[in-house]
Design an enzyme around this catalytic site. Sequence first.
Site, PDB file in Angstrom:
ATOM      1  N   ASP A  92       2.893  11.119  -2.019  1.00 11.57           N
ATOM      2  CA  ASP A  92       2.884   9.619  -1.763  1.00 11.57           C
ATOM      3  C   ASP A  92       4.031   9.251  -0.654  1.00 11.57           C
ATOM      4  O   ASP A  92       5.101   8.917  -1.161  1.00 11.57           O
ATOM      5  CB  ASP A  92       2.897   8.776  -2.988  1.00 11.57           C
ATOM      6  CG  ASP A  92       2.620   7.447  -2.620  1.00 11.57           C
ATOM      7  OD1 ASP A  92       2.103   6.902  -1.419  1.00 11.57           O
ATOM      8  OD2 ASP A  92       2.784   6.527  -3.727  1.00 11.57           O
ATOM      9  N   ASP A 274       0.370   5.591   4.640  1.00 14.90           N
ATOM     10  CA  ASP A 274       0.291   5.997   3.627  1.00 14.90           C
ATOM     11  C   ASP A 274      -0.637   7.064   2.948  1.00 14.90           C
ATOM     12  O   ASP A 274      -1.713   6.604   2.831  1.00 14.90           O
ATOM     13  CB  ASP A 274       0.283   4.498   2.721  1.00 14.90           C
ATOM     14  CG  ASP A 274       0.558   4.499   1.203  1.00 14.90           C
ATOM     15  OD1 ASP A 274       0.941   5.589   0.607  1.00 14.90           O
ATOM     16  OD2 ASP A 274       0.524   3.668   0.443  1.00 14.90           O
TER      17      ASP A 274
END
Length: 381
Positions: A92, A274
């Site tokens: 992430d 992201d």
Amino acid sequence: MRGFVVLLAVFALSQASGIVRIPLHKGKSLRRALKERGLLEDFLKNHQHAVSRKHSNSREVASEFLTNYLDCQYFGKIYIGTPPQEFTVVFDTGSSDLWVPSVYCNSVACQNHHRFDPSKSSTFQNMDKSLSIQYGTGSMQGLLGYDTVTVSSIVDPHQTVGLSTQEPGDVFTYSEFDGILGLAYPSLASEYSVPVFDNMMDRHLVAQDLFSVYMSRNEQGSMLTLGAIDPSYYTGSLHWIPVTVQEYWQFTVDSVTVDGVVVACDGGCQAILDTGTSMLVGPGSDIFNIQQAIGATEGQYGEFDIDCGTLSSMPTVVFEINGKKYPLPPSAYTNQDQGFCTSGFQGDDSSQQWILGDVFIREYYSVFDRASNLVGLAKAI
């Protein structure tokens, strides 16, 4: 200069020293899992304002604000402890901590996943520090420790690991992943924690202080490469974008246009690249303009529906970043699932930055360069 750095990174890839390739599996999203169990409608009804609430300027000791990863689909394997215990994680770029469930957690969400057992690791060290990660639907409580973390062929003998002792059940119970491995800047990490990639850089475990991501549309074929750029995953040249704030992988978007008309981000805005967010998220008013431009209609719980039969006539949405245009065709920004189509754009007025998630990254091979604080983008194969 950037071309020289790319050559170095590609040369490092050919030498294969300090280069790590982590295959990412495109699995079933939490949204799909809930839908198959007939639970999605209730979930959206109860959490319609928390679906993508991941990024916040609020900071507390040993806490972050993360999403519920409702649409996250890309997962990889890591190993923690001696002997190693296996976990499936989301890599992430929108957070910085590493955490997995532990045997101390009796929540249903933990029981459905692999749980780390410190007593079975000869290298685990308890830090006597707590960890609290706040979600829109509840908090994950945990503790911090040190242990050996193995990512492909890289072995980090002293990595901070968060071990959950309590998880919000409706968030993670049906997810395919066990935990999260954050790849953002250390300023986002909880107190006492050092991000995994920072440790790798500090210990010279990677050939270059950068990593790159390719997200395939298929179940197999996606790849996270640590320490190198792999030109086999993109066409043309990489274009480089300065990071404006060294917390997230944040940069300036010049505008968003449809058919040459600015529909969002007029005058420029900040955005985050992201890998831990599936959707493409922006302020509600801007996203509403885009939904109207592409012909999406709002559903009962905030999602926007699209007529699957109109994809061929829908417009391309163009992001201009650092003077270069990055088109997103309907095939990129539309989610198709069992005969239903929904928009990949989502409004969220709680976020001060746009979030360019997997919808964008599938179209553009992405390089995250910590040495120069740049993001590189090129058309993915």
